[in-house]
Design a protein around this motif. Structure first.
Motif, short mmCIF file in Angstrom:
data_model
loop_
_atom_site.label_atom_id
_atom_site.label_comp_id
_atom_site.label_asym_id
_atom_site.label_seq_id
_atom_site.Cartn_x
_atom_site.Cartn_y
_atom_site.Cartn_z
N ALA A 240 -18.52 17.94 110.23
CA ALA A 240 -18.33 16.69 109.50
C ALA A 240 -17.49 16.89 108.25
O ALA A 240 -16.60 16.10 107.94
CB ALA A 240 -19.69 16.08 109.14
N SER A 241 -17.73 17.99 107.53
CA SER A 241 -16.96 18.25 106.32
C SER A 241 -15.57 18.80 106.65
O SER A 241 -14.61 18.54 105.93
CB SER A 241 -17.70 19.25 105.41
OG SER A 241 -17.90 20.48 106.08
N ALA A 242 -15.46 19.54 107.75
CA ALA A 242 -14.18 20.13 108.11
C ALA A 242 -13.14 19.06 108.43
O ALA A 242 -11.97 19.17 108.04
CB ALA A 242 -14.35 21.07 109.30
N PHE A 243 -13.57 18.01 109.11
CA PHE A 243 -12.63 16.97 109.55
C PHE A 243 -12.90 15.67 108.80
O PHE A 243 -13.04 14.60 109.38
CB PHE A 243 -12.73 16.77 111.06
CG PHE A 243 -12.50 18.05 111.83
CD1 PHE A 243 -11.26 18.66 111.80
CD2 PHE A 243 -13.52 18.64 112.54
CE1 PHE A 243 -11.03 19.84 112.48
CE2 PHE A 243 -13.31 19.83 113.22
CZ PHE A 243 -12.07 20.44 113.20
N CYS A 244 -12.92 15.80 107.49
CA CYS A 244 -13.16 14.65 106.63
C CYS A 244 -11.90 13.79 106.55
O CYS A 244 -10.85 14.14 107.09
CB CYS A 244 -13.56 15.13 105.24
SG CYS A 244 -12.26 16.11 104.44
N SER A 245 -11.99 12.68 105.87
CA SER A 245 -10.86 11.76 105.73
C SER A 245 -9.68 12.46 105.06
O SER A 245 -9.83 13.07 104.00
CB SER A 245 -11.27 10.54 104.91
OG SER A 245 -10.18 9.67 104.73
#
Length: 483
Positions: A240-245
């Motif tokens: 989730a944090s790796a592919f953030c906005s």
């Protein structure tokens, strides 16, 4: 990386006339070997462990490999001038951490720019990161487009400020089985490298125990098209944090193969902010579905690999515009889905007892069903496919079963494994026999189809004979005279 290290040549080749450009490079290098600054020498392979070593060039592959170069054996690198790929193996560079590194002189810059090398591989090296940070900028004078670190150890932390606003020609960067400091808390280092990393197109960090990819790092890779982080320790929470906005805005290909992912829906939620994603590899993760939740995949997603993920049923939802779906090496007993855009479906090494209805995939042209429990292929449904593979199944060699396979093979659309891997399981008389050897002639498989026309022909012959007799002997039908 698709190129293998060449073996050492059996004997010394005769002298040859070098092309003008290569001759110029040779003379320039000979003159500068002992006058170049330490950074350039490191770039060309100096600084390895004190051991006998030299370079070997495979002209056919344009591949040069150098083992444990020293100042005494560095001249053997001359034969690498015509190589497009150069590999350095073995050594450590710690002794050069304190050496002064100055900008190269014009002749060195000209020499580096004229080299044909496009790819450099560094293998089995101990690399002080502080030294790497000082040397990497010298690649800006070369035409190297791909840099590979394999089985290397990066020691300490470097000062990457010297790389600020520095552009490099390297577009492809690969790390495999490397050890380094954690990525967490290193956003400033990546920010200093952003001018170069913002142009990088391909990045792989595989087999290196990566547990997280901080959001800020992903935002640096503005032009990255392909990211491979297979064989690491990424979990559902870290995605989730790796592919953030804003992270990886141009990413098209993503491999998460063989990590610690378990939730199919968490993965879906994590990658939904990758608008250009076309190819996703989730193979060799133990995935499970959460029926109480749903998610929306990126609309551009066309290829999904779910092979070897422990599935006993098809996970949903699937990306609606899929063109290639791989669910091989699972425990699927049935596949009942409809995908109007699907072109290739791979279901080998499952426990399917019947072929999925091809009518559910109007665009399908490839179907692989090797090593399942399928007894018969539905000829009418699969005959229009361009590539069918169904070896290693327990076939029922009835006339329709064997005949359908033989007819499919005759079209040339039956894939690898025919005929040796297509054997009969039943009926008992054909068990163990190759499907291709089962007789399927009309006389043997459909005697009624032969007998019926024969009977009709005999009847017609009888009628024709009676008519002939009547016409040739009219008296046969004359009425009897009364007495």
């Amino acid at each position: 990386m698709g190129v293998h290290s060449p073996a050492a040549p059996a004997g010394k080749r005769g002298a040859r006339q070098l092309p003008p450009q290569e001759e110029l490079c040779r003379k320039t290098l000979l003159l500068g070997l002992f006058t170049m600054n330490v950074a350039i020498l490191l770039l060309l392979g100096l600084g390895f462990l004190e051991a006998e070593g030299r370079c070997f060039f495979n002209r056919t592959q344009e591949y040069c490999v150098c083992y444990h170069l020293t100042q005494e054996t560095v001249s053997s690198i001359l034969q690498c001038l015509a190589a497009s790929v150069v590999e350095f193996q073995g050594g450590e560079l710690e002794r050069y951490v304190g050496f002064p590194i100055n900008d190269p002189d014009p002749s060195s810059i000209e020499m580096l720019g004229s080299l044909l090398i496009r790819k450099i591989i560094l293998r089995d090296l101990l690399v002080p990161e502080i030294l790497l940070a000082r040397v990497l900028r010298f690649f800006s004078y070369t035409q190297v487009q791909e840099l590979v670190f394999e089985s290397c150890v990066f020691k300490g932390r470097g000062n990457w400020e010297e790389m600020a606003n520095q552009d490099l020609p390297i577009l492809s960067l690969h790390f495999h089985n490397v050890t380094s400091a954690l990525l967490t808390g290193r956003q400033q280092d990546f920010s200093s490298l952003s001018s170069w990393l913002g142009t990088l197109q391909e990045l792989s960090v595989t087999g290196s125990h990566v547990t997280s990819l901080p959001c800020g790092i992903g935002r640096v890779f503005r032009a990255l098209l392909s990211l491979d982080v297979a064989q690491n320790s990424l979990g559902d929470e870290s995605l989730a944090s790796a592919f953030c906005s804003g992270a990886f805005p141009q990413l098209q290909v993503l491999s998460l193969q063989r990590n610690n992912l378990t939730s199919y829906h968490r993965v879906c939620e994590s990658v939904r902010l990758l608008p250009e994603l076309q190819h996703l590899d989730l193979s060799q993760n133990k995935l499970m579905a959460d029926p109480s939740t749903s998610c929306q995949w990126p609309v551009a997603l066309r290829i999904l690999n779910l092979s070897a993920t422990g599935l006993d049923e098809v996970l949903t939802p699937l990306p609606p515009s899929l063109e290639v779906l791989d669910m091989s090496c699972n425990h699927l007993r049935a596949v009942d889905i409809s995908l109007s855009s699907l072109k290739k479906l791979f279901l080998s090494q499952n426990v399917l007892q019947a072929v999925p209805s091809v009518r559910n995939y109007p665009m399908l042209d490839t179907l692989h069903l090797d090593n399942n429990s399928i007894a018969e292929l539905p000829w009418d449904e699969v005959k229009h496919l361009r590539d069918v593979a169904a070896a290693g199944n327990p076939y029922n060699c009835s006339c329709s079963g064997a005949g359908g396979l033989q007819a499919l093979a005759a079209t040339g659309h039956l894939g690898q494994g025919w005929p040796q891997d297509y054997t009969c399981q039943s009926p008992p008389g054909y068990q163990g026999r190759l499907v291709k050897d089962v007789p399927v002639s009309v006389l043997q498989c459909n005697s009624a189809a032969v007998i019926a026309p024969v009977c009709v022909a005999l009847a017609l012959l009888g009628v024709a004979g009676a008519v002939f007799l009547v016409r040739s002997r009219p008296g046969l039908l004359r009425p009897c005279c009364r007495v």
